[in-house]
Write an enzyme that holds these catalytic residues in place. Structure first.
Site: not given
Length: 347
Positions: A93, A95, A191, A246, A251
């Site tokens: 994951d 961000e 992603d 998030h 996550d």
């Protein structure tokens, strides 16, 4: 986990529907795996872990059994799930930079997190977390910090993306994963298919081949239970939500929980997407377009394909960053433009 009678009945209906779908797929020869018996989902037991310390950067070989981010997905009682095609799933994951009221261009990865899910034991054996230092938009917006929990000092102390990719590769080698069969798992293909691919292109980075294919777990889940976001999917399966939404690492952990539950139902997780050389290889639009072309357009507002031209903005950092231009109206991030029409808006 305490649930209401209404929630319990809804979960039972969804479980029954999932079993029925799997049975129908098997009869049609379209089953997700050779399933002899389907294990109904039960809540995954996760150790109660102290909430993560905001802004702390954790990198390298990290074993869950000795770390506060330990996650143990216990097998449900009953028949064992079928063997998977892969030994490990690297649940990933990202961000990225963002803002509430405007679209940040280009977006940059600011957290690169992954957990290593053992397909045989269904344990999360190790995890990787690295904050990444953005260079085009080095100052995080207040919205970005509020959404992700990532603080400015964390990204200031982060690594460049290229160094993070090398560090992640070293982590895989230390875990012994590269000698095994493994694949990346994400919740939606964004992603790897969009975020990493776009940043790889404009930064001109080298990306390992194993990051060019993935399992979109949301698409697998949707076929069984219908569309849901990550948090709703966790709760729909009767699982406990871990951490905060998030947070890249949290996550990834929650996505791993869902993967475990689906495997316990008898689902065999298989590749859902990949980049293929010459077919879905993304093109760099600033390199692809030419300023002049001998081809003619049917109308000033259309491209060479005959499609209405589209106004875009140069995203690559440099002298033309932010400059607007017109280009082919049939363009995708994966296949690039359909024709080579290009015209600067300001002449």
């Amino acid at each position: 986990m305490s649930i209401t009678e209404k929630q319990r009945l809804r979960m039972e209906r969804n479980r029954a529907a999932a079993v029925e779908r799997l049975g129908a797929r098997k009869q049609r020869g379209m089953q997700l795996g050779d399933v002899e018996s389907v294990q109904l989902p039960t809540a995954v037991d996760a150790e109660t872990i102290q909430d993560r310390e905001e802004g702390t950067c954790k990198v390298g070989l990290q074993e869950s059994s000795s770390h506060k981010h330990q996650v143990h997905a216990s097998l449900a009682t009953g028949s064992a799930p079928p063997d998977q095609k892969y030994d490990y799933f690297v649940v990933l994951d990202f961000e990225s930079t963002c803002d509430r009221s405007r679209k940040v261009q280009p977006q940059e990865i600011i957290e690169f997190s992954a957990v290593l899910l053992n397909a045989r034991t269904m344990n999360v054996d190790f995890h990787f977390q690295q904050y990444v230092r953005p260079t085009v938009h080095p100052i995080l917006t207040a919205f970005c910090t509020e959404l992700t929990g990532i603080r400015q000092e964390s990204v200031n102390a982060g690594k460049p993306l290229q160094e993070t990719l090398l560090q992640h590769d070293m982590w895989l080698r230390q875990c012994g994963v590269q000698e095994k069969q493994f694949i990346y798992v994400t919740w939606t293909p964004w992603d790897l298919m969009v975020m990493l691919e776009q940043e790889r292109r404009w930064r001109k980075l080298d990306v390992a081949p194993y990051l060019r294919k993935w399992i979109d777990l949301k698409s697998v889940y949707t076929k069984l239970y219908g569309k849901n976001n990550l948090k709703a999917a966790v709760r729909e399966l009767g699982l406990d939500w871990y951490g905060r939404a998030h947070s890249g690492l949290d996550d990834a952990i929650n996505t791993a929980h869902i993967a475990c539950e689906l495997m316990k139902q008898g689902v065999i997780l298989e590749q859902t997407g990949a980049f293929k050389d010459g077919k879905r290889k993304a093109k760099d639009i600033t390199a692809y377009f030419s300023e002049t072309s001998p081809r003619k357009r049917s109308h000033p507002s259309r491209c060479y394909c005959g499609k209405p031209r589209v106004e875009r903005m140069t995203k690559r950092p440099g002298p033309n960053h932010g400059r607007k231009f017109f280009s082919c109206g049939k363009y995708s991030a994966l296949s690039g433009p359909s024709c080579d029409y290009f015209e600067w808006k300001d002449g």
